[in-house]
Design a protein around this motif. Sequence first.
Motif, PDB file in Angstrom:
ATOM      1  N   ALA A 131       0.828  -1.209   0.000  1.00  0.00           N
ATOM      2  CA  ALA A 131       0.000   0.000   0.000  1.00  0.00           C
ATOM      3  C   ALA A 131       0.863   1.260   0.000  1.00  0.00           C
ATOM      4  CB  ALA A 131      -0.921  -0.014   1.220  1.00  0.00           C
ATOM      5  N   ARG A 132       1.975   1.211   0.730  1.00  0.00           N
ATOM      6  CA  ARG A 132       2.872   2.363   0.787  1.00  0.00           C
ATOM      7  C   ARG A 132       3.510   2.634  -0.579  1.00  0.00           C
ATOM      8  NH1 ARG A 132       5.836   0.488   4.502  1.00  0.00           N
ATOM      9  NH2 ARG A 132       4.401   1.067   6.171  1.00  0.00           N
ATOM     10  N   SER A 170      -4.382   2.354  -2.808  1.00  0.00           N
ATOM     11  CA  SER A 170      -3.607   2.172  -1.588  1.00  0.00           C
ATOM     12  C   SER A 170      -4.522   2.131  -0.364  1.00  0.00           C
ATOM     13  CB  SER A 170      -2.583   3.300  -1.446  1.00  0.00           C
ATOM     14  OG  SER A 170      -1.891   3.204  -0.220  1.00  0.00           O
ATOM     15  N   LEU A 228       2.185   2.055  -3.434  1.00  0.00           N
ATOM     16  CA  LEU A 228       1.170   2.519  -4.381  1.00  0.00           C
ATOM     17  C   LEU A 228       0.581   3.873  -4.009  1.00  0.00           C
ATOM     18  CD1 LEU A 228      -0.775  -0.823  -4.963  1.00  0.00           C
ATOM     19  CD2 LEU A 228       0.795   0.288  -6.553  1.00  0.00           C
ATOM     20  N   GLU A 229       1.034   4.441  -2.896  1.00  0.00           N
ATOM     21  CA  GLU A 229       0.465   5.700  -2.427  1.00  0.00           C
ATOM     22  C   GLU A 229       0.570   6.817  -3.464  1.00  0.00           C
ATOM     23  OE1 GLU A 229       2.125   6.867   1.270  1.00  0.00           O
ATOM     24  OE2 GLU A 229       0.567   5.912   2.466  1.00  0.00           O
TER      25      GLU A 229
END
Length: 308
Positions: A191-192, A202, A194-195
């Motif tokens: 997720a980080r 994300s 894809l932020e």
Amino acid sequence: MINVSTRKFRRAVRLPEGDVPAPSGAGVSKSAASRRFVALSAQRMKEWMASALSGLDILVVQIDGIHISDDLVLVAAIGIDGEGVKHPLGLIEGATENAAVVQALIDSLVERGLDPAIPRLFIIDGAKALSKAIRRTFGRHTPIQRCQIHKARNIIERLPPSQHAAVRRVLRQAWEWDDADKAEKLIRNLARRLEYEAPGVSGSILEGLDEMLTVTRLGLPTNLRRALACTNIIENVMGTVRQVCRNVKRWRSASMALRWTAAAMLEAKKGFRKLKAYKQLPALRMALKVHYEKKSNNHALAQQAKAA
């Protein structure tokens, strides 16, 4: 149920050789077959929806919805007992798959004997209404597993094709970890990353993260964890419903949709097989017992600390 239309029923029951006419009053005309189906499906649905559940040793409950039309959704529940046998539990109609509809289904199951005090694992597709209704009835510490296949599909569909393989690989690796903390760390790192490129995706990855790894946190064996990490069982039942109902062109009422869907679910039951990892279900029973005891003890300690 076997995809013979009422129009072709008279021909279907004749001898294959020759043109043998049906005698008058044989009950094989289109209208007679239709009336008979309506009567039988209504009777069997009534018997099924009134059957007691107290005699079933249900360990796992899967809940999902199927859209019949734009303004009609049916929500169904499938249970798995301690021997790995699958049981259609219930069905209800609603305008949307909201908390009130799901709550009505759960209330019906409880009234029929599904004891809220017995530890169980619930598996859902990720709808917040489902989690809300389940925890309202069975307790806020009830273990809920979100379908990992639905979650992965929702994430992948929102990303450009160039990122599909890499993200799918990370998610698959996280699902396979035996350590829930390491799996959660892996997903948070994804997720980080894809932020910047996809901030909305994300946030979607982190939404409901706890429920994505429930079967891992319970410490279940690998094969059992794979079998209970998704809603494939009830999805297969819904596939049978779509197959049986594919020739219905117009739904006249909600009662018609309920009859057809209930008949299709009972038809699907005839082909049910035991859960693949049914021999490992005692591990789930023990894990649920430990989970509930731990949460109860933590709640008691918190209450004592608050009182002090």
